[in-house]
Motif scaffolding. Structure first.
Motif, PDB file in Angstrom:
ATOM      1  N   TYR A  38      37.318 -58.736  -7.053  1.00  0.00           N
ATOM      2  CA  TYR A  38      38.922 -59.285  -7.288  1.00  0.00           C
ATOM      3  C   TYR A  38      39.733 -57.790  -7.313  1.00  0.00           C
ATOM      4  O   TYR A  38      39.155 -56.890  -7.946  1.00  0.00           O
ATOM      5  CB  TYR A  38      38.789 -59.882  -8.906  1.00  0.00           C
ATOM      6  N   THR A  39      40.838 -57.720  -7.067  1.00  0.00           N
ATOM      7  CA  THR A  39      41.708 -56.566  -7.178  1.00  0.00           C
ATOM      8  C   THR A  39      43.122 -57.198  -7.284  1.00  0.00           C
ATOM      9  O   THR A  39      43.564 -58.196  -7.114  1.00  0.00           O
ATOM     10  CB  THR A  39      41.647 -55.860  -5.890  1.00  0.00           C
ATOM     11  N   THR A  40      43.987 -56.160  -8.028  1.00  0.00           N
ATOM     12  CA  THR A  40      45.382 -56.427  -8.217  1.00  0.00           C
ATOM     13  C   THR A  40      46.224 -55.608  -7.088  1.00  0.00           C
ATOM     14  O   THR A  40      47.222 -55.589  -7.254  1.00  0.00           O
ATOM     15  CB  THR A  40      45.766 -55.855  -9.837  1.00  0.00           C
ATOM     16  N   ARG A  41      45.563 -54.821  -6.107  1.00  0.00           N
ATOM     17  CA  ARG A  41      46.328 -54.161  -5.451  1.00  0.00           C
ATOM     18  C   ARG A  41      46.864 -55.051  -4.229  1.00  0.00           C
ATOM     19  O   ARG A  41      46.185 -55.965  -3.888  1.00  0.00           O
ATOM     20  CB  ARG A  41      45.430 -53.076  -4.710  1.00  0.00           C
ATOM     21  N   PRO A  42      48.160 -54.475  -3.644  1.00  0.00           N
ATOM     22  CA  PRO A  42      48.335 -55.463  -2.557  1.00  0.00           C
ATOM     23  C   PRO A  42      47.715 -55.550  -1.570  1.00  0.00           C
ATOM     24  O   PRO A  42      47.112 -54.716  -1.175  1.00  0.00           O
ATOM     25  CB  PRO A  42      49.930 -55.024  -2.113  1.00  0.00           C
ATOM     26  N   ARG A  43      47.893 -57.010  -0.700  1.00  0.00           N
ATOM     27  CA  ARG A  43      46.917 -56.941   0.671  1.00  0.00           C
ATOM     28  C   ARG A  43      47.272 -56.227   1.613  1.00  0.00           C
ATOM     29  O   ARG A  43      48.751 -55.968   1.915  1.00  0.00           O
ATOM     30  CB  ARG A  43      47.301 -58.476   1.003  1.00  0.00           C
ATOM     31  N   ARG A  44      46.766 -55.491   2.213  1.00  0.00           N
ATOM     32  CA  ARG A  44      47.220 -54.633   3.314  1.00  0.00           C
ATOM     33  C   ARG A  44      46.959 -55.389   4.863  1.00  0.00           C
ATOM     34  O   ARG A  44      46.273 -56.607   4.662  1.00  0.00           O
ATOM     35  CB  ARG A  44      46.151 -53.734   3.663  1.00  0.00           C
ATOM     36  N   TYR A  77      43.181 -45.704  -8.216  1.00  0.00           N
ATOM     37  CA  TYR A  77      44.533 -45.578  -7.689  1.00  0.00           C
ATOM     38  C   TYR A  77      45.506 -46.730  -8.443  1.00  0.00           C
ATOM     39  O   TYR A  77      46.169 -47.441  -7.666  1.00  0.00           O
ATOM     40  CB  TYR A  77      44.518 -46.154  -6.236  1.00  0.00           C
ATOM     41  N   ASP A  78      45.495 -46.759  -9.616  1.00  0.00           N
ATOM     42  CA  ASP A  78      46.671 -47.484 -10.333  1.00  0.00           C
ATOM     43  C   ASP A  78      46.312 -49.080 -10.140  1.00  0.00           C
ATOM     44  O   ASP A  78      47.119 -49.973 -10.711  1.00  0.00           O
ATOM     45  CB  ASP A  78      48.025 -47.205  -9.925  1.00  0.00           C
ATOM     46  N   HIS A  79      45.412 -49.368  -9.776  1.00  0.00           N
ATOM     47  CA  HIS A  79      45.123 -51.003  -9.404  1.00  0.00           C
ATOM     48  C   HIS A  79      43.636 -51.053 -10.191  1.00  0.00           C
ATOM     49  O   HIS A  79      42.890 -50.367 -10.218  1.00  0.00           O
ATOM     50  CB  HIS A  79      45.101 -51.467  -8.090  1.00  0.00           C
ATOM     51  N   TYR A  80      43.614 -52.775 -10.512  1.00  0.00           N
ATOM     52  CA  TYR A  80      42.318 -53.047 -11.190  1.00  0.00           C
ATOM     53  C   TYR A  80      41.277 -53.519  -9.801  1.00  0.00           C
ATOM     54  O   TYR A  80      41.814 -53.918  -8.913  1.00  0.00           O
ATOM     55  CB  TYR A  80      42.471 -54.066 -12.107  1.00  0.00           C
ATOM     56  N   TYR A  81      40.137 -53.207 -10.095  1.00  0.00           N
ATOM     57  CA  TYR A  81      39.104 -53.843  -9.174  1.00  0.00           C
ATOM     58  C   TYR A  81      37.730 -54.199  -9.851  1.00  0.00           C
ATOM     59  O   TYR A  81      37.356 -53.568 -10.955  1.00  0.00           O
ATOM     60  CB  TYR A  81      38.517 -52.572  -8.043  1.00  0.00           C
ATOM     61  N   GLY A  82      37.375 -55.422  -9.594  1.00  0.00           N
ATOM     62  CA  GLY A  82      36.091 -56.013 -10.339  1.00  0.00           C
ATOM     63  C   GLY A  82      35.223 -56.885  -9.460  1.00  0.00           C
ATOM     64  O   GLY A  82      35.759 -57.115  -8.811  1.00  0.00           O
ATOM     65  N   THR A  83      33.935 -56.907 -10.061  1.00  0.00           N
ATOM     66  CA  THR A  83      32.990 -57.692  -9.593  1.00  0.00           C
ATOM     67  C   THR A  83      32.455 -58.886 -10.615  1.00  0.00           C
ATOM     68  O   THR A  83      32.347 -58.611 -11.721  1.00  0.00           O
ATOM     69  CB  THR A  83      31.670 -56.880  -9.279  1.00  0.00           C
ATOM     70  N   SER A  84      32.605 -59.953  -9.923  1.00  0.00           N
ATOM     71  CA  SER A  84      32.271 -61.259 -10.553  1.00  0.00           C
ATOM     72  C   SER A  84      30.878 -61.388 -10.634  1.00  0.00           C
ATOM     73  O   SER A  84      30.125 -61.336  -9.815  1.00  0.00           O
ATOM     74  CB  SER A  84      32.614 -62.337 -10.091  1.00  0.00           C
ATOM     75  N   GLY A  85      30.507 -61.213 -12.145  1.00  0.00           N
ATOM     76  CA  GLY A  85      28.864 -61.169 -12.248  1.00  0.00           C
ATOM     77  C   GLY A  85      28.556 -62.297 -11.957  1.00  0.00           C
ATOM     78  O   GLY A  85      27.135 -62.806 -11.358  1.00  0.00           O
TER      79      GLY A  85
END
Ligand code: ADP
Ligand code: 5GP
Length: 205
Positions: A38-44, A77-85
């Motif tokens: 999961y991330t809050t960074r914009p899609r590339r 880089y100012d964005h959230y990144y996470g792995t769903s357990g």
């Protein structure tokens, strides 16, 4: 009887070629799934929601943190990144192998939960080439590229923590090396206990 899946964790400084390598390896092994973070960074350009990442808002990300959904999460880089357990455990318990693309802090957190994971770090052949590849990705300004390059210098210090290191000089060789690591780790006796037992039972051993 099926074994639990194998966890293959891949880290690399931005621009090294990790996405390119991982995509090719994933294509080669139908039994290996990608853990979609999961991330809050914009899609590339070229990225797909649900395939490359689950792109969500910061608000939704924070709600998921509060619900304890992430086995690990970071701000990068100012964005959230996470792995769903839950997603991860669901795949592993079905016997699926899972590739995770996370940076060093994420890799460390994953190791706490999954000490038998396989941890791989990919390096560029040299720093000049890294800078050039960062530019080739084509979606960032020179300032952002400079920032990513400086962070890469920092990230490289973590290589000694990893089990395997791959130099991504020639792409095809790097891909073959990651495939070879995966195959070899699949053949570890400790990962094949159930299958060996089943084999011996069937042979009357
Ligand atoms: P990362 O996911 O590590 O940021 P990418 O996979 O997006 O890196 O690769 C960055 C750029 O470098 C892309 O343009 C890619 O095509 C190129 N690249 C990747 N591996 C190699 C290689 N071995 N030789 C030359 N260029 C490469
Ligand atoms: P990018 O924005 O270039 O896709 O990824 C930036 C960095 O975030 C990369 O180093 C990547 O490995 C890392 N990353 C992607 N998803 C996760 C995640 O779920 N957790 C952690 N800890 N890092 C992640």
């Amino acid at each position: 009887m099926s074994e639990r899946g194998l966890l293959l964790i891949v880290s690399a400084p931005s621009g090294t070629g990790k996405t390119t390598i991982c995509r090719q390896v994933l294509k080669a092994f139908p039994h290996l799934d990608f853990s979609v973070s999961y991330t809050t960074r914009p899609r590339r350009p070229g990225e797909e929601d649900g395939r490359d990442y689950h792109f969500i808002s910061e608000e939704e990300f924070k709600t998921r943190i509060e619900r304890g959904e992430f086995i690990e999460w970071v701000i990068n880089y100012d964005h959230y990144y996470g792995t769903s357990g839950k997603d991860l455990e669901e795949k592993l318990s079905r016997g699926r192998d899972v590739m995770l693309d996370v940076e060093f802090r994420g890799a460390q957190a994953i190791k706490e939960h999954y000490p038998d994971g396989v941890f791989v770090f990919i390096l560029p052949p040299d720093l000049r080439e890294l800078r050039s590849r960062l530019g080739k990705r084509g979606f960032e300004s020179p300032e952002v590229i400079e920032r990513r390059f400086n962070q890469a210098l920092d990230e490289i210090k973590s290589i000694f923590w990893y089990d395997y290191v791959i130099f991504n000089d020639r792409l095809d060789e790097a891909v073959e090396t990651l495939k070879a690591i995966y195959r070899a780790e699949k053949s570890r006796r400790s990962r094949l206990e159930a299958r060996i037992k089943d084999f011996l039972t069937r042979q009357g051993g």
